[in-house]
Design a protein around this motif. Structure first.
Motif, PDB file in Angstrom:
ATOM      1  N   ALA A 191       0.828  -1.213   0.000  1.00 41.64           N
ATOM      2  CA  ALA A 191       0.000   0.000   0.000  1.00 41.64           C
ATOM      3  C   ALA A 191       0.858   1.258   0.000  1.00 41.64           C
ATOM      4  CB  ALA A 191      -0.919  -0.009   1.224  1.00 41.64           C
ATOM      5  N   LEU A 192       2.040   1.187   0.641  1.00 44.96           N
ATOM      6  CA  LEU A 192       2.959   2.323   0.663  1.00 44.96           C
ATOM      7  C   LEU A 192       3.918   2.323  -0.518  1.00 44.96           C
ATOM      8  CD1 LEU A 192       3.878   2.276   4.476  1.00 44.96           C
ATOM      9  CD2 LEU A 192       2.369   3.904   3.304  1.00 44.96           C
ATOM     10  N   GLY A 193       3.849   1.299  -1.352  1.00 43.30           N
ATOM     11  CA  GLY A 193       4.740   1.215  -2.494  1.00 43.30           C
ATOM     12  C   GLY A 193       6.127   0.710  -2.168  1.00 43.30           C
ATOM     13  N   LEU A 194       6.318   0.112  -1.001  1.00 47.73           N
ATOM     14  CA  LEU A 194       7.656  -0.338  -0.607  1.00 47.73           C
ATOM     15  C   LEU A 194       8.149  -1.499  -1.461  1.00 47.73           C
ATOM     16  CD1 LEU A 194       7.423  -0.209   3.307  1.00 47.73           C
ATOM     17  CD2 LEU A 194       8.185   1.559   1.697  1.00 47.73           C
ATOM     18  N   ASN A 195       7.240  -2.259  -2.074  1.00 45.69           N
ATOM     19  CA  ASN A 195       7.658  -3.368  -2.917  1.00 45.69           C
ATOM     20  C   ASN A 195       8.221  -2.896  -4.260  1.00 45.69           C
ATOM     21  OD1 ASN A 195       4.924  -2.507  -3.362  1.00 45.69           O
ATOM     22  ND2 ASN A 195       4.712  -4.186  -4.821  1.00 45.69           N
ATOM     23  N   ASP A 196       8.008  -1.629  -4.582  1.00 46.22           N
ATOM     24  CA  ASP A 196       8.564  -1.029  -5.805  1.00 46.22           C
ATOM     25  C   ASP A 196       9.029   0.383  -5.464  1.00 46.22           C
ATOM     26  OD1 ASP A 196       9.355  -0.879  -8.398  1.00 46.22           O
ATOM     27  OD2 ASP A 196       7.373  -0.453  -9.215  1.00 46.22           O
ATOM     28  N   LEU A 197       9.799   0.482  -4.387  1.00 55.21           N
ATOM     29  CA  LEU A 197      10.079   1.778  -3.768  1.00 55.21           C
ATOM     30  C   LEU A 197      10.812   2.736  -4.691  1.00 55.21           C
ATOM     31  CD1 LEU A 197      11.063   2.393  -0.139  1.00 55.21           C
ATOM     32  CD2 LEU A 197      12.446   3.461  -1.907  1.00 55.21           C
ATOM     33  N   PHE A 198      11.749   2.224  -5.484  1.00 54.01           N
ATOM     34  CA  PHE A 198      12.592   3.115  -6.274  1.00 54.01           C
ATOM     35  C   PHE A 198      11.855   3.707  -7.475  1.00 54.01           C
ATOM     36  CE2 PHE A 198      15.442   0.074  -4.154  1.00 54.01           C
ATOM     37  CZ  PHE A 198      16.168   0.978  -3.393  1.00 54.01           C
ATOM     38  N   ALA A 199      10.608   3.338  -7.666  1.00 54.65           N
ATOM     39  CA  ALA A 199       9.801   3.943  -8.728  1.00 54.65           C
ATOM     40  C   ALA A 199       8.608   4.714  -8.166  1.00 54.65           C
ATOM     41  CB  ALA A 199       9.295   2.858  -9.688  1.00 54.65           C
ATOM     42  N   THR A 200       8.548   4.892  -6.845  1.00 56.02           N
ATOM     43  CA  THR A 200       7.430   5.629  -6.250  1.00 56.02           C
ATOM     44  C   THR A 200       7.592   7.127  -6.495  1.00 56.02           C
ATOM     45  OG1 THR A 200       8.645   5.708  -4.151  1.00 56.02           O
ATOM     46  CG2 THR A 200       7.059   3.907  -4.448  1.00 56.02           C
ATOM     47  N   TRP A 201       6.457   7.841  -6.410  1.00 53.38           N
ATOM     48  CA  TRP A 201       6.477   9.278  -6.697  1.00 53.38           C
ATOM     49  C   TRP A 201       7.323  10.030  -5.673  1.00 53.38           C
ATOM     50  CZ3 TRP A 201       4.923  12.750  -3.065  1.00 53.38           C
ATOM     51  CH2 TRP A 201       4.137  12.269  -2.013  1.00 53.38           C
TER      52      TRP A 201
END
Length: 443
Positions: A86-96
């Motif tokens: 939900a926080l995008g930690l599984n794809d962190l390096f592409a989060t806004w």
């Protein structure tokens, strides 16, 4: 009161608010610029990027894990995995928010560079040198500002090096038998710092480009199969780039998979391929291993899990079908799966690498397919049509239903990654190293 004093008093009066609204207009941009270009801002941004990077290293990333590993992680962690996704930690390096921090850090590096360019100037330092080396002084060129205890050694090294663009020295006798050595320096360290700041900007730009152009997918390829870089040939695609082309149409044939054992330990897996960058081009032989992916049309194909596949020719009421099925269930002795075949038949296949291997036998060298056989059960409407063992090339015809086991091959799962910014990041990192080495020459 002198002229400088009057100017200072005028400036103080304007700072106190005596010159009208134009002062506020000038002050706000200056404060914003000071905040953007400040070293404290840089420290905060670097700390934030570092913390997020550490989180990304600790938290499993979808870009690295296989689909099976992701499922296992979700099954073990449960609510933690859901909260992280939900926080995008599984794809962190592409989060806004990670991209926003990098953009702010890039703006800060540019602002700091502009400030340093504006303040650029030479500086001087004086050290005492014994009169015995005075003959070297008129022509000497040094790598760095000399410290007083090492002045003689610095001069000698400098006289031997004669590095272009190095710090220039001037001398003056102090009347007591010694010389005062004046260094006009700072150029080497200054440009090293500029290169390092430029490297930060380039690296951050590369990371942003990577985040916007990343491709992630999974391909399942069997020996002798032709794979095309097209949407329909992927098992699934988890991410497509926001900019740029997605599929190139390039092809490669997986000629065979080689598994190398030392004793009963699998040490290497090598994929031998024939790559066509374009449909009418000459095939190019290439290999891929676990840590050495196959590069095709800007995408990297990394070897993953492997298993068996069966080739079947089936004659039923609907006609003749020639199909390949992958067996995905790992067994002690090989691989198995339940397959839905043409004509409404359910087939259970368990393949072992050799006819003398039992179904429950624990096998290590499972990819040595010397004379594989398939243990088969064919069922329809809850009853068994046929049950037995088939070797490649054999045919069974229960109740007008004809099935031929044509061959047994090996499939491999390939994780596919495309990243247009990777080269930019590498260039930025090497440039940062060069800037740090150049900067260190000032010390």
């Amino acid at each position: 009161m002198g002229t400088d004093d009057r100017h200072a008093a005028d400036d103080h009066g304007r700072a106190a608010g005596g010159s009208g609204p134009s002062t506020q207009d000038r002050t706000l941009p200056r404060r914003a610029w000071a905040l953007l270009s400040g070293t404290r801002t840089a420290a905060v941004l670097i700390a934030a990027v570092t913390v997020l990077s550490l989180v990304g290293m600790a938290y499993p990333q979808d870009a690295i894990l296989t689909a099976e590993q992701i499922r296992d992680w979700r099954g073990v962690t449960g609510p933690l995995a859901q909260a992280g996704e939900a926080l995008g930690l599984n794809d962190l390096f592409a989060t806004w928010y990670f991209i926003a921090l990098l953009l702010l850090l890039t703006a800060n590096a540019i602002a700091c560079t502009v400030n340093r360019l504006a303040r650029r100037g030479a500086r001087s330092r004086a050290v005492t040198v014994p009169a015995g080396v005075s003959g070297l002084l008129p022509t000497v060129s040094c790598l760095a500002d000399a410290e007083e205890p090492l002045a003689v050694a610095s001069v000698v090294v400098a006289s031997l090096s004669r590095v272009p663009g190095s710090v220039r020295w001037a001398s003056q006798e102090d009347g007591g038998g010694s010389w005062r050595l004046f260094a006009r320096g700072g150029y080497i360290g200054f440009w090293g710092s500029m290169i390092f700041h430029a490297a930060l900007v380039i690296t951050a730009a590369g990371v942003v480009v990577s985040a916007l152009t990343t491709f992630r997918g999974t391909a399942l390829v069997t020996e002798s199969q032709t794979f095309t870089d097209a949407a329909g040939d992927y098992l699934f695609v988890s991410r497509e780039p926001r900019f740029g082309s997605v599929y190139s149409g390039a092809q490669f044939v997986l000629d065979d998979l080689e598994f190398i054992y030392e004793g009963d330990v699998l040490t290497r897996a090598v994929a031998h391929t024939s790559v066509r960058a374009a449909p009418d081009s000459v095939p190019e032989r290439r290999t891929a291993e676990v840590n050495y992916p196959l590069e095709v049309a800007g995408k990297s194909f990394l070897l993953g899990n492997s298993g068996y596949s069966v080739g079947l020719t089936i004659t039923a009421a609907g006609g003749i079908s020639r199909l390949y099925y992958t067996l995905g269930q790992r067994e002690p002795s090989g691989y198995s799966d339940e397959l839905r075949l043409p004509g409404g038949v359910i087939g259970t296949f368990q393949v072992v690498p050799s006819a003398d291997v039992g179904l429950d036998q624990e096998l290590v060298r499972r990819f040595d397919l010397t004379d594989p056989v398939a243990h088969v059960r064919l069922m329809t409407t809850g009853r068994v049509l046929w049950e037995g063992v088939l070797a490649p090339g054999q045919t069974v015809t229960p109740e007008g239903y004809e099935l031929t086991l044509t061959d047994v091959k090996i499939w491999t799962e390939m994780r596919v990654r495309g990243d247009s910014g990777r080269g930019i990041v590498y260039a930025g990192l090497w440039l940062a190293v060069a800037g740090m080495l150049w900067r260190s020459e000032e010390r």
